[in-house]
Design a protein around this motif. Sequence first.
Motif, mmCIF file in Angstrom:
data_model
loop_
_atom_site.group_PDB
_atom_site.id
_atom_site.type_symbol
_atom_site.label_atom_id
_atom_site.label_comp_id
_atom_site.label_asym_id
_atom_site.label_seq_id
_atom_site.Cartn_x
_atom_site.Cartn_y
_atom_site.Cartn_z
ATOM 1 N N GLY A 77 0.808 -1.092 0.019
ATOM 2 C CA GLY A 77 -0.201 0.028 0.111
ATOM 3 C C GLY A 77 0.741 1.316 0.039
ATOM 4 O O GLY A 77 0.270 2.602 -0.171
ATOM 5 N N TYR A 78 2.033 1.202 0.163
ATOM 6 C CA TYR A 78 2.975 2.459 0.111
ATOM 7 C C TYR A 78 4.180 2.338 -0.825
ATOM 8 O O TYR A 78 4.469 1.088 -1.609
ATOM 9 N N ALA A 79 4.515 3.536 -1.394
ATOM 10 C CA ALA A 79 5.667 3.344 -2.415
ATOM 11 C C ALA A 79 6.888 2.697 -1.877
ATOM 12 O O ALA A 79 7.338 2.623 -0.711
ATOM 13 N N PRO A 80 7.724 2.352 -2.808
ATOM 14 C CA PRO A 80 8.815 1.406 -2.475
ATOM 15 C C PRO A 80 9.944 2.339 -1.477
ATOM 16 O O PRO A 80 10.163 1.420 -0.474
ATOM 17 N N GLN A 81 10.358 3.284 -1.688
ATOM 18 C CA GLN A 81 11.111 4.051 -0.599
ATOM 19 C C GLN A 81 10.530 4.404 0.327
ATOM 20 O O GLN A 81 11.058 4.452 1.484
ATOM 21 N N ILE A 82 9.231 4.843 0.262
ATOM 22 C CA ILE A 82 8.487 5.263 1.502
ATOM 23 C C ILE A 82 8.315 3.958 2.331
ATOM 24 O O ILE A 82 8.667 3.883 3.645
ATOM 25 N N SER A 83 8.364 2.708 1.807
ATOM 26 C CA SER A 83 8.213 1.439 2.595
ATOM 27 C C SER A 83 9.466 1.290 3.459
ATOM 28 O O SER A 83 9.349 0.774 4.580
ATOM 29 N N ARG A 84 10.487 1.549 2.729
ATOM 30 C CA ARG A 84 12.079 1.432 3.440
ATOM 31 C C ARG A 84 11.995 2.096 4.518
ATOM 32 O O ARG A 84 12.398 1.772 5.695
ATOM 33 N N LEU A 85 11.865 3.591 4.449
ATOM 34 C CA LEU A 85 11.732 4.466 5.600
ATOM 35 C C LEU A 85 11.087 4.053 6.626
ATOM 36 O O LEU A 85 11.325 4.315 7.890
ATOM 37 N N MET A 86 9.557 3.537 6.193
ATOM 38 C CA MET A 86 8.659 3.018 7.252
ATOM 39 C C MET A 86 9.219 1.790 7.909
ATOM 40 O O MET A 86 8.989 1.583 9.312
ATOM 41 N N SER A 87 10.016 0.754 7.373
ATOM 42 C CA SER A 87 10.765 -0.403 7.880
ATOM 43 C C SER A 87 11.464 0.162 9.020
ATOM 44 O O SER A 87 11.749 -0.234 10.135
ATOM 45 N N MET A 88 12.121 1.256 8.676
ATOM 46 C CA MET A 88 13.379 1.817 9.793
ATOM 47 C C MET A 88 12.519 2.447 10.704
ATOM 48 O O MET A 88 12.653 2.250 11.905
ATOM 49 N N MET A 89 11.441 3.176 10.441
ATOM 50 C CA MET A 89 10.563 3.741 11.643
ATOM 51 C C MET A 89 10.024 2.617 12.524
ATOM 52 O O MET A 89 9.961 2.787 13.692
ATOM 53 N N ASN A 90 9.565 1.648 11.955
ATOM 54 C CA ASN A 90 8.842 0.498 12.725
ATOM 55 C C ASN A 90 9.769 0.019 13.603
ATOM 56 O O ASN A 90 9.373 -0.243 14.790
ATOM 57 N N TYR A 91 10.909 -0.507 13.188
ATOM 58 C CA TYR A 91 12.080 -1.083 14.157
ATOM 59 C C TYR A 91 12.474 -0.252 15.291
ATOM 60 O O TYR A 91 12.499 -0.551 16.289
ATOM 61 N N ALA A 92 12.494 1.176 14.802
ATOM 62 C CA ALA A 92 13.034 2.023 15.712
ATOM 63 C C ALA A 92 11.972 2.078 16.695
ATOM 64 O O ALA A 92 12.111 2.212 18.093
ATOM 65 N N ARG A 93 10.616 2.197 16.568
ATOM 66 C CA ARG A 93 9.563 2.355 17.539
ATOM 67 C C ARG A 93 9.517 1.063 18.326
ATOM 68 O O ARG A 93 9.162 1.085 19.400
ATOM 69 N N PHE A 94 9.642 0.051 17.816
ATOM 70 C CA PHE A 94 9.497 -1.312 18.190
ATOM 71 C C PHE A 94 10.613 -1.327 19.460
ATOM 72 O O PHE A 94 10.380 -1.710 20.397
ATOM 73 N N THR A 95 11.770 -1.080 19.235
ATOM 74 C CA THR A 95 12.812 -0.892 20.270
ATOM 75 C C THR A 95 12.741 0.225 21.258
ATOM 76 O O THR A 95 12.739 -0.019 22.540
#
Lengths: 175, 175
Positions: A15-33
């Motif tokens: 549902g998200y553009a490819p590069q936005i997805s990569r940024l979100m992957s990093m935001m999600n992991y940071a938030r998880f920690t």
Amino acid sequence: MQDTPNLLLITDVPGYAPQISRLMSMMNYARFTTLRSVEGLTTEQLDYTIDAKSNSIGSLLLHFAAVEVAYQLETFEHRDLNEEEMKIWGAALELGDQGRDQIKGNNLDYYLNILSEVRGKTYDVFKTKTDDWLYEEYPFWQNQPANHYFMWYHVLEDEINHRGQIRWMRKRLPV
Amino acid sequence: MQDTPNLLLITDVPGYAPQISRLMSMMNYARFTTLRSVEGLTTEQLDYTIDAKSNSIGSLLLHFAAVEVAYQLETFEHRDLNEEEMKIWGAALELGDQGRDQIKGNNLDYYLNILSEVRGKTYDVFKTKTDDWLYEEYPFWQNQPANHYFMWYHVLEDEINHRGQIRWMRKRLPV
């Protein structure tokens, strides 16, 4: 960790553009920690300050939300917080004495709900954005060119920086 | 900041694949902030520990290099540090008592040279890699799939986390 598929992948998010997805992957992991670093803390522990200069863990959690709101306004609307918004977020943005005075007495859910609400709004807008938007650039700090990708990287980078301090403080909470 | 063009852009780096370039943009900015956070520190300040549990700023700097070496071996050679390598990097990797005992008496240049040498090696190898390599995945922590992009994101994420602690300690160095 097992409940969070793709947690360790920088990859596409449906549902998200490819590069936005990569940024979100990093935001999600940071938030998880971040969430893991505050698990189970009581209101008293969230309010605790180690010394006169230090920010409480609770105020740092609210800071994450405030920084994210500031960058929503910066990157989605190209403007600063207005007076009304500063009344809500000013103490959490600026921390220090203001933060110590105004941010206290809240339980963990209070902070987690705000974090989740703000993040939800970011991702709602990300859904409407293209990767070209992520690479739009204009003069930023000290008039140097920055792109939206960098600005959002800075949001997660600021969270990780303070999460390091949260971990530090958590190890030093009074028993 | 003015001397570092592209510092605030997540973008292409000449000579490297596009996605590797984006990762490098983030690594470069994280390192820029690390260097700024330790500017001008003396050997005594680099050795200082706030309390019995804390790591010195110097040991955290060496930790950044050690983690990077560990992830070079993980992602370039798919192996752990061997005995010989552990003799060199073990204390900096594991910190704690070992770090406090073994990492001291070095000036800032000592740490900066090691950081720069290790980073140079990483980028030499990155030059030979494609973006497909960055997305290679295999079971990692708790057997969850991770890709090389995530592993390198973790390297910079660990640096930012401890940089938050360096900033904290720097503000509390004895006068």
